[in-house]
Scaffold this motif. Structure first.
Motif, PDB file in Angstrom:
ATOM      1  N   GLY A 156     -10.835  -2.549   3.906  1.00 25.06           N
ATOM      2  CA  GLY A 156     -10.286  -3.208   2.618  1.00 25.06           C
ATOM      3  C   GLY A 156     -10.516  -2.702   1.524  1.00 25.06           C
ATOM      4  N   ARG A 157     -10.978  -1.304   1.563  1.00 24.58           N
ATOM      5  CA  ARG A 157     -11.239  -0.637   0.394  1.00 24.58           C
ATOM      6  C   ARG A 157     -10.900   0.885   0.353  1.00 24.58           C
ATOM      7  N   MET A 158     -11.415   1.680  -0.660  1.00 25.04           N
ATOM      8  CA  MET A 158     -11.508   3.158  -0.444  1.00 25.04           C
ATOM      9  C   MET A 158     -12.432   3.597   0.494  1.00 25.04           C
ATOM     10  N   THR A 159     -11.842   4.534   1.680  1.00 28.54           N
ATOM     11  CA  THR A 159     -12.575   5.077   2.328  1.00 28.54           C
ATOM     12  C   THR A 159     -12.565   6.620   2.398  1.00 28.54           C
ATOM     13  N   ALA A 160     -13.494   7.244   3.326  1.00 29.56           N
ATOM     14  CA  ALA A 160     -13.375   8.742   3.120  1.00 29.56           C
ATOM     15  C   ALA A 160     -13.839   9.377   4.523  1.00 29.56           C
ATOM     16  N   ARG A 184      -8.609   5.120  -5.394  1.00 27.93           N
ATOM     17  CA  ARG A 184      -9.261   3.903  -5.829  1.00 27.93           C
ATOM     18  C   ARG A 184      -8.031   2.993  -6.226  1.00 27.93           C
ATOM     19  N   ILE A 185      -7.385   3.469  -6.775  1.00 30.54           N
ATOM     20  CA  ILE A 185      -5.817   2.884  -7.477  1.00 30.54           C
ATOM     21  C   ILE A 185      -5.061   2.127  -6.298  1.00 30.54           C
ATOM     22  N   TRP A 186      -5.270   2.859  -5.067  1.00 31.95           N
ATOM     23  CA  TRP A 186      -4.394   2.443  -3.985  1.00 31.95           C
ATOM     24  C   TRP A 186      -5.114   1.877  -2.786  1.00 31.95           C
ATOM     25  N   GLN A 187      -6.407   1.846  -3.024  1.00 35.17           N
ATOM     26  CA  GLN A 187      -7.343   1.425  -1.879  1.00 35.17           C
ATOM     27  C   GLN A 187      -7.128   2.226  -0.585  1.00 35.17           C
ATOM     28  N   ALA A 188      -6.799   3.647  -0.779  1.00 34.38           N
ATOM     29  CA  ALA A 188      -6.594   4.457   0.369  1.00 34.38           C
ATOM     30  C   ALA A 188      -7.672   5.092   0.812  1.00 34.38           C
ATOM     31  N   MET A 241       0.782  -1.290   0.176  1.00 35.35           N
ATOM     32  CA  MET A 241      -0.005  -0.094  -0.184  1.00 35.35           C
ATOM     33  C   MET A 241       0.935   1.230   0.065  1.00 35.35           C
ATOM     34  N   ALA A 242       1.081   1.630  -1.267  1.00 32.36           N
ATOM     35  CA  ALA A 242       2.129   3.044  -1.246  1.00 32.36           C
ATOM     36  C   ALA A 242       1.453   4.122  -0.563  1.00 32.36           C
ATOM     37  N   TYR A 243       0.473   4.422  -0.788  1.00 34.05           N
ATOM     38  CA  TYR A 243      -0.540   5.566  -0.100  1.00 34.05           C
ATOM     39  C   TYR A 243      -1.856   5.205   0.716  1.00 34.05           C
ATOM     40  N   ARG A 244      -1.610   5.570   1.695  1.00 31.60           N
ATOM     41  CA  ARG A 244      -2.814   5.018   2.793  1.00 31.60           C
ATOM     42  C   ARG A 244      -3.896   6.279   3.015  1.00 31.60           C
ATOM     43  N   LYS A 245      -3.172   7.326   3.173  1.00 28.58           N
ATOM     44  CA  LYS A 245      -4.064   8.630   3.479  1.00 28.58           C
ATOM     45  C   LYS A 245      -3.756   9.848   2.520  1.00 28.58           C
ATOM     46  N   LEU A 246      -4.672  10.190   1.777  1.00 28.42           N
ATOM     47  CA  LEU A 246      -4.722  11.207   0.760  1.00 28.42           C
ATOM     48  C   LEU A 246      -5.669  12.684   1.447  1.00 28.42           C
ATOM     49  N   LEU A 247      -5.031  13.662   1.482  1.00 29.74           N
ATOM     50  CA  LEU A 247      -5.563  14.729   1.843  1.00 29.74           C
ATOM     51  C   LEU A 247      -5.987  15.711   0.782  1.00 29.74           C
ATOM     52  N   ALA A 258      14.529  15.128  -7.717  1.00 30.32           N
ATOM     53  CA  ALA A 258      14.721  13.916  -7.273  1.00 30.32           C
ATOM     54  C   ALA A 258      13.953  13.458  -6.096  1.00 30.32           C
ATOM     55  N   ALA A 259      13.223  14.576  -5.600  1.00 31.97           N
ATOM     56  CA  ALA A 259      12.411  14.196  -4.359  1.00 31.97           C
ATOM     57  C   ALA A 259      10.918  13.957  -5.148  1.00 31.97           C
ATOM     58  N   ALA A 260      10.746  14.649  -6.449  1.00 29.84           N
ATOM     59  CA  ALA A 260       9.441  14.302  -6.913  1.00 29.84           C
ATOM     60  C   ALA A 260       9.418  12.722  -7.735  1.00 29.84           C
ATOM     61  N   VAL A 261      10.623  12.618  -7.872  1.00 25.92           N
ATOM     62  CA  VAL A 261      10.870  10.917  -8.468  1.00 25.92           C
ATOM     63  C   VAL A 261      10.584  10.010  -7.613  1.00 25.92           C
ATOM     64  N   ALA A 262      11.036  10.426  -6.395  1.00 31.13           N
ATOM     65  CA  ALA A 262      11.067   9.434  -5.187  1.00 31.13           C
ATOM     66  C   ALA A 262       9.548   9.237  -4.706  1.00 31.13           C
ATOM     67  N   ALA A 263       8.949  10.258  -4.697  1.00 32.04           N
ATOM     68  CA  ALA A 263       7.492  10.378  -4.293  1.00 32.04           C
ATOM     69  C   ALA A 263       6.578   9.677  -5.383  1.00 32.04           C
ATOM     70  N   ALA A 264       6.975   9.488  -6.662  1.00 26.87           N
ATOM     71  CA  ALA A 264       6.210   9.101  -7.526  1.00 26.87           C
ATOM     72  C   ALA A 264       6.623   7.535  -7.947  1.00 26.87           C
ATOM     73  N   LEU A 265       7.533   7.065  -7.000  1.00 29.87           N
ATOM     74  CA  LEU A 265       7.962   5.580  -7.648  1.00 29.87           C
ATOM     75  C   LEU A 265       6.784   4.810  -7.633  1.00 29.87           C
ATOM     76  N   PRO A 266       5.922   4.748  -6.715  1.00 31.69           N
ATOM     77  CA  PRO A 266       4.770   3.617  -6.829  1.00 31.69           C
ATOM     78  C   PRO A 266       4.109   4.158  -8.148  1.00 31.69           C
ATOM     79  N   TRP A 267       3.679   5.309  -8.471  1.00 32.13           N
ATOM     80  CA  TRP A 267       3.141   5.575  -9.786  1.00 32.13           C
ATOM     81  C   TRP A 267       3.977   4.990 -11.090  1.00 32.13           C
ATOM     82  N   LEU A 268       5.322   5.162 -11.024  1.00 34.08           N
ATOM     83  CA  LEU A 268       6.152   4.692 -11.996  1.00 34.08           C
ATOM     84  C   LEU A 268       6.254   3.306 -12.224  1.00 34.08           C
ATOM     85  N   GLU A 269       6.195   2.509 -10.825  1.00 33.07           N
ATOM     86  CA  GLU A 269       6.348   1.083 -10.891  1.00 33.07           C
ATOM     87  C   GLU A 269       5.033   0.577 -11.444  1.00 33.07           C
TER      88      GLU A 269
END
Length: 291
Positions: A103-107, A28-32, A1-7, A184-195
């Motif tokens: 076990g799914r997207m919540t809000a 929805r992609i990350w079930q976050a 789970m790369a991202y668990r909480k989105l604001l 470099a910080a942006a790439v690190a944050a984006a690794l889950p998306w890039l993968e």
């Protein structure tokens, strides 16, 4: 789970609704979990702006009117948020344990009184990703201040959404690379998306490169993460590096552009223009940025 909480700041404009839809698309992609945050104006902040020559009664009336308008707006955006999650069958959950068990997207939704840019930047520090509306958000002129506060003061990655919700997110990704710590910080944050992306292209240009690793170095670094990326050199468009970047992303069919923000100071970019400023003002696709 790369991202668990989105604001996501909930602002009630058309651009704000696009940001909300994009936040749930990402969740929805990350079930976050998506936490919608609305910041109400503190009526006490109006008093110093009232100016001289106004009686105490007039200032109190201004503060009362501000409180009424703030309460009405807060009610409106909360109803909009509740309506959105009801229409899409998204559970309203505030407890992390309950969110995990779902076990799914919540809000969830919360309202805080204060200065919008300060509150959002502070709350963002405990989110994995902040999804914020396009800075040209109609009549909500404070959105730009909130965006820059999050970029500079939260230490978290920021997803800046287009004025209308995208059809796809993170399937074809461009990385604007110039060798800086910000990129470099942006790439690190984006690794889950890039993968998980179907295709990744690293965009570079002599006019954009700063002191630091070049695009070939980034391609090799991504390979260590199992990410196969191609490299493409772009040219400034009409003398603008930012326009060249956006044109190259459009040509690639990207639905997400990853980039560092404000390698030069924001003041310099406001006075002289700059890549970040141009991209923020003109982007038609979703951006993932770090400062």
């Amino acid at each position: 789970m790369a991202y668990r909480k989105l604001l996501v700041p909930v602002i009630g404009t058309a651009a704000g609704e696009a940001a909300l839809a994009t936040a749930f698309m990402a969740a929805r992609i990350w079930q976050a979990h998506v936490h919608g945050l609305h910041v109400r104006i503190d009526p006490r902040d109006v008093a110093p702006l009232a100016g001289e020559g106004l009686s105490g009664a007039m200032i109190e009336e201004m503060m009362a009117a501000t409180e009424r308008e703030s309460a009405e707006r807060a009610k409106s955006v909360q109803e909009m948020f509740a309506r959105y999650i009801a229409e899409h069958g998204i559970p309203a959950v505030s407890d992390p344990a309950a969110a995990f068990s779902a076990g799914r997207m919540t809000a969830s939704f919360g309202t805080v009184v204060g200065r919008e840019e300060d509150v959002i930047a502070q709350q963002a520090r405990l989110a994995d990703l902040v999804v914020i509306a396009h800075p040209e958000a109609g009549d909500d002129v404070s959105t730009s201040d909130a965006l820059h506060a999050v970029l500079f003061d939260s230490g978290r990655p920021v997803m800046v959404t287009p004025k209308t919700a995208p059809a796809t997110l993170g399937t074809r990704i461009t990385v604007a690379w110039n060798g800086t710590a910000e990129s470099a910080a942006a790439v690190a944050a984006a690794l889950p998306w890039l993968e998980r992306a179907e295709a990744v292209r690293v965009l570079h240009a002599d006019e954009y490169q700063r002191r630091g690793p070049d695009a070939a170095g980034l391609i090799e670094y991504l390979a260590w993460h199992g990410i196969k990326a191609e490299s493409a050199q772009f040219k400034p468009l009409n003398g603008s590096v930012g326009a060249g970047l956006l044109a190259s992303s459009a040509e690639f069919g990207a639905d997400l552009q990853v980039m560092g923000a404000y390698s030069h100071s924001r003041l310099r970019q406001l006075i002289l223009g700059g890549v970040t400023r141009h991209v923020l003002e003109h982007a038609m696709l979703t951006l993932l940025m770090c400062r």
